[in-house]
Design a protein around this motif. Structure first.
Motif, PDB file in Angstrom:
ATOM      1  N   ASP A   1      35.298  33.961  52.477  1.00  0.00           N
ATOM      2  CA  ASP A   1      34.449  33.668  53.638  1.00  0.00           C
ATOM      3  C   ASP A   1      32.961  33.796  53.311  1.00  0.00           C
ATOM      4  O   ASP A   1      32.147  33.031  53.823  1.00  0.00           O
ATOM      5  N   GLN A   2      32.600  34.753  52.457  1.00  0.00           N
ATOM      6  CA  GLN A   2      31.180  34.947  52.147  1.00  0.00           C
ATOM      7  C   GLN A   2      30.692  34.018  51.037  1.00  0.00           C
ATOM      8  O   GLN A   2      29.493  33.788  50.903  1.00  0.00           O
ATOM      9  N   GLY A   3      31.631  33.482  50.225  1.00  0.00           N
ATOM     10  CA  GLY A   3      31.263  32.468  49.247  1.00  0.00           C
ATOM     11  C   GLY A   3      30.760  32.973  47.908  1.00  0.00           C
ATOM     12  O   GLY A   3      30.327  32.192  47.069  1.00  0.00           O
ATOM     13  N   PHE A   4      30.836  34.273  47.677  1.00  0.00           N
ATOM     14  CA  PHE A   4      30.463  34.819  46.367  1.00  0.00           C
ATOM     15  C   PHE A   4      31.345  36.025  46.058  1.00  0.00           C
ATOM     16  O   PHE A   4      31.896  36.670  46.958  1.00  0.00           O
ATOM     17  N   GLY A   5      31.505  36.311  44.775  1.00  0.00           N
ATOM     18  CA  GLY A   5      32.358  37.416  44.353  1.00  0.00           C
ATOM     19  C   GLY A   5      31.545  38.665  44.088  1.00  0.00           C
ATOM     20  O   GLY A   5      30.348  38.600  43.786  1.00  0.00           O
ATOM     21  N   GLU A   6      32.196  39.801  44.188  1.00  0.00           N
ATOM     22  CA  GLU A   6      31.519  41.056  43.887  1.00  0.00           C
ATOM     23  C   GLU A   6      32.481  42.061  43.267  1.00  0.00           C
ATOM     24  O   GLU A   6      33.676  42.063  43.558  1.00  0.00           O
ATOM     25  N   ASP A   7      31.943  42.871  42.390  1.00  0.00           N
ATOM     26  CA  ASP A   7      32.694  43.925  41.703  1.00  0.00           C
ATOM     27  C   ASP A   7      31.895  45.207  41.867  1.00  0.00           C
ATOM     28  O   ASP A   7      30.824  45.360  41.287  1.00  0.00           O
ATOM     29  N   ASN A   8      32.413  46.096  42.676  1.00  0.00           N
ATOM     30  CA  ASN A   8      31.733  47.354  42.970  1.00  0.00           C
ATOM     31  C   ASN A   8      32.317  48.474  42.110  1.00  0.00           C
ATOM     32  O   ASN A   8      33.065  49.319  42.581  1.00  0.00           O
ATOM     33  N   GLU A   9      32.002  48.416  40.799  1.00  0.00           N
ATOM     34  CA  GLU A   9      32.501  49.402  39.836  1.00  0.00           C
ATOM     35  C   GLU A   9      34.030  49.410  39.764  1.00  0.00           C
ATOM     36  O   GLU A   9      34.632  50.458  39.509  1.00  0.00           O
ATOM     37  N   GLU A  10      34.656  48.260  39.945  1.00  0.00           N
ATOM     38  CA  GLU A  10      36.119  48.172  39.952  1.00  0.00           C
ATOM     39  C   GLU A  10      36.709  47.923  38.567  1.00  0.00           C
ATOM     40  O   GLU A  10      37.874  48.211  38.317  1.00  0.00           O
ATOM     41  N   PHE A  11      35.905  47.365  37.654  1.00  0.00           N
ATOM     42  CA  PHE A  11      36.379  47.096  36.291  1.00  0.00           C
ATOM     43  C   PHE A  11      35.863  48.140  35.306  1.00  0.00           C
ATOM     44  O   PHE A  11      36.613  48.679  34.494  1.00  0.00           O
ATOM     45  N   VAL A  12      34.577  48.434  35.372  1.00  0.00           N
ATOM     46  CA  VAL A  12      33.954  49.431  34.496  1.00  0.00           C
ATOM     47  C   VAL A  12      33.219  50.443  35.359  1.00  0.00           C
ATOM     48  O   VAL A  12      32.438  50.064  36.237  1.00  0.00           O
ATOM     49  N   ASP A  13      33.473  51.719  35.124  1.00  0.00           N
ATOM     50  CA  ASP A  13      32.758  52.766  35.847  1.00  0.00           C
ATOM     51  C   ASP A  13      31.257  52.566  35.689  1.00  0.00           C
ATOM     52  O   ASP A  13      30.759  52.440  34.567  1.00  0.00           O
ATOM     53  N   GLY A  14      30.545  52.523  36.798  1.00  0.00           N
ATOM     54  CA  GLY A  14      29.099  52.419  36.737  1.00  0.00           C
ATOM     55  C   GLY A  14      28.564  51.013  36.560  1.00  0.00           C
ATOM     56  O   GLY A  14      27.371  50.835  36.313  1.00  0.00           O
ATOM     57  N   MET A  15      29.420  49.980  36.692  1.00  0.00           N
ATOM     58  CA  MET A  15      28.949  48.601  36.571  1.00  0.00           C
ATOM     59  C   MET A  15      29.162  47.855  37.877  1.00  0.00           C
ATOM     60  O   MET A  15      30.259  47.857  38.427  1.00  0.00           O
ATOM     61  N   ALA A  16      28.101  47.214  38.360  1.00  0.00           N
ATOM     62  CA  ALA A  16      28.181  46.357  39.544  1.00  0.00           C
ATOM     63  C   ALA A  16      27.978  44.914  39.107  1.00  0.00           C
ATOM     64  O   ALA A  16      27.261  44.645  38.131  1.00  0.00           O
ATOM     65  N   ALA A  17      28.607  43.988  39.806  1.00  0.00           N
ATOM     66  CA  ALA A  17      28.479  42.571  39.433  1.00  0.00           C
ATOM     67  C   ALA A  17      28.679  41.678  40.645  1.00  0.00           C
ATOM     68  O   ALA A  17      29.389  42.037  41.586  1.00  0.00           O
ATOM     69  N   ILE A  18      28.034  40.512  40.601  1.00  0.00           N
ATOM     70  CA  ILE A  18      28.277  39.470  41.591  1.00  0.00           C
ATOM     71  C   ILE A  18      28.447  38.146  40.853  1.00  0.00           C
ATOM     72  O   ILE A  18      28.035  38.001  39.700  1.00  0.00           O
ATOM     73  N   SER A  19      29.065  37.175  41.507  1.00  0.00           N
ATOM     74  CA  SER A  19      29.265  35.865  40.881  1.00  0.00           C
ATOM     75  C   SER A  19      29.232  34.769  41.944  1.00  0.00           C
ATOM     76  O   SER A  19      29.532  35.010  43.109  1.00  0.00           O
ATOM     77  N   VAL A  20      28.859  33.566  41.500  1.00  0.00           N
ATOM     78  CA  VAL A  20      28.870  32.383  42.366  1.00  0.00           C
ATOM     79  C   VAL A  20      29.556  31.257  41.613  1.00  0.00           C
ATOM     80  O   VAL A  20      29.544  31.222  40.377  1.00  0.00           O
ATOM     81  N   PRO A  21      30.181  30.315  42.319  1.00  0.00           N
ATOM     82  CA  PRO A  21      30.863  29.211  41.636  1.00  0.00           C
ATOM     83  C   PRO A  21      29.880  28.188  41.100  1.00  0.00           C
ATOM     84  O   PRO A  21      28.826  27.944  41.694  1.00  0.00           O
ATOM     85  N   ILE A  22      30.227  27.609  39.953  1.00  0.00           N
ATOM     86  CA  ILE A  22      29.483  26.464  39.421  1.00  0.00           C
ATOM     87  C   ILE A  22      30.269  25.238  39.847  1.00  0.00           C
ATOM     88  O   ILE A  22      31.195  24.796  39.173  1.00  0.00           O
ATOM     89  N   GLY A  23      29.947  24.703  41.013  1.00  0.00           N
ATOM     90  CA  GLY A  23      30.691  23.580  41.562  1.00  0.00           C
ATOM     91  C   GLY A  23      31.381  23.964  42.850  1.00  0.00           C
ATOM     92  O   GLY A  23      30.917  24.817  43.604  1.00  0.00           O
ATOM     93  N   SER A  24      32.533  23.342  43.097  1.00  0.00           N
ATOM     94  CA  SER A  24      33.279  23.545  44.332  1.00  0.00           C
ATOM     95  C   SER A  24      34.761  23.570  44.009  1.00  0.00           C
ATOM     96  O   SER A  24      35.158  23.482  42.855  1.00  0.00           O
ATOM     97  N   ASN A  25      35.577  23.680  45.041  1.00  0.00           N
ATOM     98  CA  ASN A  25      37.022  23.632  44.824  1.00  0.00           C
ATOM     99  C   ASN A  25      37.436  22.351  44.122  1.00  0.00           C
ATOM    100  O   ASN A  25      38.344  22.343  43.285  1.00  0.00           O
ATOM    101  N   GLU A  26      36.783  21.244  44.479  1.00  0.00           N
ATOM    102  CA  GLU A  26      37.179  19.946  43.946  1.00  0.00           C
ATOM    103  C   GLU A  26      36.661  19.720  42.529  1.00  0.00           C
ATOM    104  O   GLU A  26      37.261  18.998  41.747  1.00  0.00           O
ATOM    105  N   LEU A  27      35.529  20.301  42.176  1.00  0.00           N
ATOM    106  CA  LEU A  27      34.923  20.095  40.869  1.00  0.00           C
ATOM    107  C   LEU A  27      34.288  21.403  40.433  1.00  0.00           C
ATOM    108  O   LEU A  27      33.156  21.711  40.760  1.00  0.00           O
ATOM    109  N   ASN A  28      35.015  22.193  39.668  1.00  0.00           N
ATOM    110  CA  ASN A  28      34.576  23.531  39.328  1.00  0.00           C
ATOM    111  C   ASN A  28      34.526  23.699  37.817  1.00  0.00           C
ATOM    112  O   ASN A  28      35.489  23.404  37.124  1.00  0.00           O
ATOM    113  N   PHE A  29      33.379  24.182  37.307  1.00  0.00           N
ATOM    114  CA  PHE A  29      33.190  24.344  35.874  1.00  0.00           C
ATOM    115  C   PHE A  29      33.182  25.805  35.442  1.00  0.00           C
ATOM    116  O   PHE A  29      32.939  26.096  34.275  1.00  0.00           O
TER     117      PHE A  29
END
Length: 263
Positions: free
Chosen positions: A191-219
């Motif tokens: 719903d918000q359109g971007f991903g987030e990692d609140n120290e879920e993979f590595v202790d002390g690391m935060a991350a966000i991500s956005v798509p390059i493209g769309s559902n129909e054309l994603n790189f």
């Protein structure tokens, strides 16, 4: 006995079908099973099954845990080789470098690979202390910003099936391992359109991500990660407009080159 002309036509038809199947799978984002592929290409199911089985045996395709046909290792390697074309690599690196300089943290591109995400390309920040995940490193799909964004963009039923079968491994105390809560998290991310990692993979690391493209054309997915003591998740979110602009820039010159080559 078939003439050389008819033999050539048969070989051409087979090659056309192979290319059609590979192209369809490459653009389907894991939504299609064998029957769906046969229907979309107007092929008899027996013929489609035979061709898909052969391509799987060669490593070009594979089937995931819910029976969807996806790119195999050889096809993925080929697509990565194309993306790694030196001219494109230099253009992407220029975009990533500007973004990293603006945010002051490591930025990169990741792509899905089975139940992992692969760090395809990245530009490091200039801080002495940085979280070093090298290009080519696999990261868990269910505990990374890009992986969660990728899962969130799948159709709801596919998303549920994948989560039910993949297992949720605990990497840090903040990793979401409850299936119901994780599915709610994916809905929120969709719903918000971007991903987030609140120290879920590595202790002390935060991350966000956005798509390059769309559902129909994603790189792939453009990400930024940082030690959370230096740049918090909420601070990273302030740079979403810059990240989305950078993702659009990468998409635009990639699509432009694809159109030029196909014309």
């Amino acid at each position: 006995m078939p003439t050389s002309s008819s033999t050539s036509t048969t070989k051409g038809s087979t090659l056309d079908r192979v290319l059609q199947v590979l192209s369809l799978v490459a653009n389907s984002r894991g939504h299609l099973d064998r029957e769906s592929i046969a229907n979309q290409l107007n092929m008899p199911i027996a013929s489609a099954n035979k061709l898909i089985t052969h391509l799987i045996s060669l490593g070009h395709l594979q089937e995931n845990i819910v029976g969807r046909v996806i790119a195999g290792q050889k096809l993925q390697t080929l697509s990565h080789d194309i993306l790694k074309n030196q001219r494109f690599s230099e253009q992407r690196e220029s975009v990533l470098q500007r973004l990293s300089d603006r945010i002051g943290e490591t930025c990169g591109i990741s792509v899905p690979n089975g139940i992992e995400m692969i760090y395809f390309e990245r530009v490091n920040c200039n801080w002495p202390l940085q979280i070093n995940l090298a290009e080519g490193s696999p990261v868990p799909i269910a505990a990374s910003a890009s992986g969660k964004l990728y899962l969130s963009m799948l159709d709801e039923e596919i998303r549920k099936n994948v989560v039910q079968h993949m297992g949720l491994t605990e990497y840090t105390p903040k990793t979401i391992t409850n299936e119901a809560i994780f599915l709610e998290e994916l809905t929120r991310i969709r719903d918000q359109g971007f991903g987030e990692d609140n120290e879920e993979f590595v202790d002390g690391m935060a991350a966000i991500s956005v798509p390059i493209g769309s559902n129909e054309l994603n790189f792939g997915y453009l990400f930024c990660h940082a030690p959370s003591f230096r740049t918090s998740l909420e601070q990273l979110k302030m740079y979403l407009p810059e990240m989305q602009n950078a993702a659009k820039e990468i998409l635009d010159f990639t699509v432009e080159e694809m159109a030029r080559k196909s014309s």
